[in-house]
Design a protein around this motif. Sequence first.
Motif, short mmCIF file in Angstrom:
data_model
loop_
_atom_site.label_atom_id
_atom_site.label_comp_id
_atom_site.label_asym_id
_atom_site.label_seq_id
_atom_site.Cartn_x
_atom_site.Cartn_y
_atom_site.Cartn_z
N ASP A 100 7.90 58.90 3.10
CA ASP A 100 8.02 57.48 3.39
C ASP A 100 7.91 56.69 2.07
OD1 ASP A 100 7.50 54.85 4.11
OD2 ASP A 100 6.03 55.34 5.65
N SER A 101 9.08 56.36 1.50
CA SER A 101 9.11 55.70 0.19
C SER A 101 8.27 54.43 0.16
CB SER A 101 10.53 55.26 -0.19
OG SER A 101 11.40 56.32 -0.09
N MET A 102 8.45 53.60 1.21
CA MET A 102 7.78 52.31 1.21
C MET A 102 6.26 52.48 1.13
SD MET A 102 8.67 49.29 1.00
CE MET A 102 10.28 48.94 1.67
N SER A 103 5.74 53.46 1.85
CA SER A 103 4.28 53.67 1.83
C SER A 103 3.83 54.07 0.42
CB SER A 103 3.86 54.72 2.86
OG SER A 103 4.26 56.02 2.47
N MET A 104 4.66 54.84 -0.28
CA MET A 104 4.29 55.27 -1.64
C MET A 104 4.35 54.09 -2.62
SD MET A 104 3.42 58.35 -1.18
CE MET A 104 3.01 58.69 -2.87
N ASP B 2 8.88 68.39 -0.86
CA ASP B 2 8.65 69.07 -2.14
C ASP B 2 9.67 68.70 -3.21
OD1 ASP B 2 6.98 70.23 -0.30
OD2 ASP B 2 7.32 72.29 -0.92
N ALA B 3 10.87 68.25 -2.79
CA ALA B 3 11.89 67.86 -3.77
C ALA B 3 12.00 66.33 -3.81
CB ALA B 3 13.24 68.48 -3.40
N VAL B 4 12.50 65.73 -2.73
CA VAL B 4 12.72 64.27 -2.75
C VAL B 4 11.38 63.53 -2.87
CG1 VAL B 4 13.87 62.35 -1.59
CG2 VAL B 4 14.77 64.65 -1.33
N GLY B 5 10.31 64.12 -2.36
CA GLY B 5 8.98 63.52 -2.47
C GLY B 5 8.60 63.24 -3.92
N VAL B 6 8.97 64.14 -4.81
CA VAL B 6 8.65 63.97 -6.24
C VAL B 6 9.41 62.76 -6.78
CG1 VAL B 6 8.57 65.11 -8.49
CG2 VAL B 6 8.45 66.50 -6.40
N LEU B 7 10.67 62.67 -6.39
CA LEU B 7 11.49 61.52 -6.81
C LEU B 7 10.87 60.22 -6.30
CD1 LEU B 7 14.25 60.57 -8.03
CD2 LEU B 7 15.17 60.77 -5.71
N ARG B 8 10.37 60.24 -5.07
CA ARG B 8 9.76 59.02 -4.50
C ARG B 8 8.55 58.58 -5.33
NH1 ARG B 8 10.65 61.95 0.71
NH2 ARG B 8 12.61 61.12 1.49
N VAL B 9 7.76 59.52 -5.79
CA VAL B 9 6.59 59.18 -6.61
C VAL B 9 7.05 58.56 -7.92
CG1 VAL B 9 4.63 60.14 -7.90
CG2 VAL B 9 5.08 60.93 -5.57
N LEU B 10 8.02 59.20 -8.57
CA LEU B 10 8.50 58.69 -9.87
C LEU B 10 9.10 57.29 -9.71
CD1 LEU B 10 10.24 62.00 -11.00
CD2 LEU B 10 8.23 61.00 -12.09
N GLU B 11 9.88 57.10 -8.66
CA GLU B 11 10.51 55.79 -8.44
C GLU B 11 9.46 54.74 -8.06
OE1 GLU B 11 13.63 54.24 -8.69
OE2 GLU B 11 13.88 55.91 -10.05
N ALA B 12 8.43 55.14 -7.34
CA ALA B 12 7.36 54.19 -6.98
C ALA B 12 6.70 53.67 -8.26
CB ALA B 12 6.33 54.85 -6.07
#
Length: 378
Positions: free
Chosen positions: A63-67, A102-112
């Motif tokens: 959940d990108s928004m939550s991050m 495990d993949a897109v989740g990492v991108l979400r953290v970096l973009e957050a």
Amino acid sequence: MSKDIALITGVTGQDGSFLSEFLLAKGYEVHGVIRRSSVDYRERIAHLEGTPCFHLHYADMTDSMSMVKLVGKVKPTEIYNLAAQSHVQVSFDSPEFTADVDAVGVLRVLEAVRACGLEHTCRIYQASTSELYGKVEEVPQNENTPFHPYSPYAVAKLYGYWIVKEYREAYNMYCCSGILFNHESERRGETFVTRKITLAAARIAQGKQEKLFLGNMSSLRDWGYAKDYVECMWLILQQEKPEDFVIATGVQHSVREFAYQAFKAAGIELKFEGEGLYEKGVCVSVHHPIVGVKPSETLVGKVLIEVSEDFYRPTDVVNLWGDPTKAKTKLGWNPQTTTFDQLVEIMVKYDMQKVAADSVASTVRTNLAEYLEKGVVL
Ligand code: NAP
Ligand code: G4F
């Protein structure tokens, strides 16, 4: 001086719990990400709740928004991205979920981090893995060994590794991967092979289980102690320049050797007979274990370990062995702080006590139920 603020995803996991303790002891303000589930499973961090510098927040790696909201609220100086669907065998059954976390989740953290304008103040640690080496192309493996991922989990983690490297170069961010080999502990999930073995050894020794079924016992791993490994996660973020590191003990053992050693610590001497699907672990003698009572003599001659095809994987990684030279030299880390024998002993000792305590609790519950049924006033 401003306080160090750490945000840990995967705080309820094995590593998240040890890392929280480590960072709190260093004076950090620690924020952990938890996700909603019908049973709130926080056993590993229950002892930390209520500590003034320890805070938990609901969010989810999918959940990108939550991050974004969480990173903006906490404004961490360091992020430890440990959250993952971390079970290799499960990744064959849930490949899409595994890729999402495990993949897109990492991108979400970096973009957050970028969305919150923290890309030049926040350092990021990514929990990478020796599974990247997969169908290994050289032994032992170091930072220059080519990757050959061999499961949906490893393929997802490979994306995580490369996207971290990409953001480091493209946006000059301080983000790096720790390529950690297997690390275990008394807090390890119960379906990973080491914990499955130590719990079974404790139960069999105390007459609570008859047999243990395993998959490929010839598989080789470089097993370390999780408590030692979280120190490296922190050390990796304290270097002048962001770099990736292999973290391993440099010593390799088979699943069979782990099982032999664990049963021995529980007071049961095993001998292995047969091969492949027909291999069995037979009890040859019993003795006083490291803790608890001597297992019953009736176990002698019994088959205590058998192989089951259910625990074989479509593709299995069978030869992991890490070379921790760079971590030793640059981080000043000692890969042998806890030896293999000590690790097995820590885990078996904990599980011997856990099985004994569970047994007492269950007897008390039964007796209490009987009293209440008879109308006894307590
Ligand atoms: P673990 O015990 O399985 O913990 C995984 C954590 O991720 C748990 O806190 C879990 O939360 C959380 N999580 C899973 N999906 C999530 C989601 N969608 N949103 C938010 N949180 C989520 O794993 P571990 O052994 O501590 O390993 C930590 C990290 O290191 C993982 O990334 C793993 O892949 C990697 N790694 C581990 C090893 C090892 O040998 N242990 C070696 C190399 C790399 P719940 O408690 O709610 O499930
Ligand atoms: O304990 P495992 O399930 O761990 P695995 O697959 O190595 O993955 C763990 O370590 C990785 C680092 O290398 C992490 F990235 C990952 O998140 C996780 O923490 O299996 C170890 C070996 C495998 O070869 C497996 O086939 O043990 C073999 N094995 C044999 N019998 C078994 C069993 N594994 C499990 N889980 N259960 C068995 O009964």
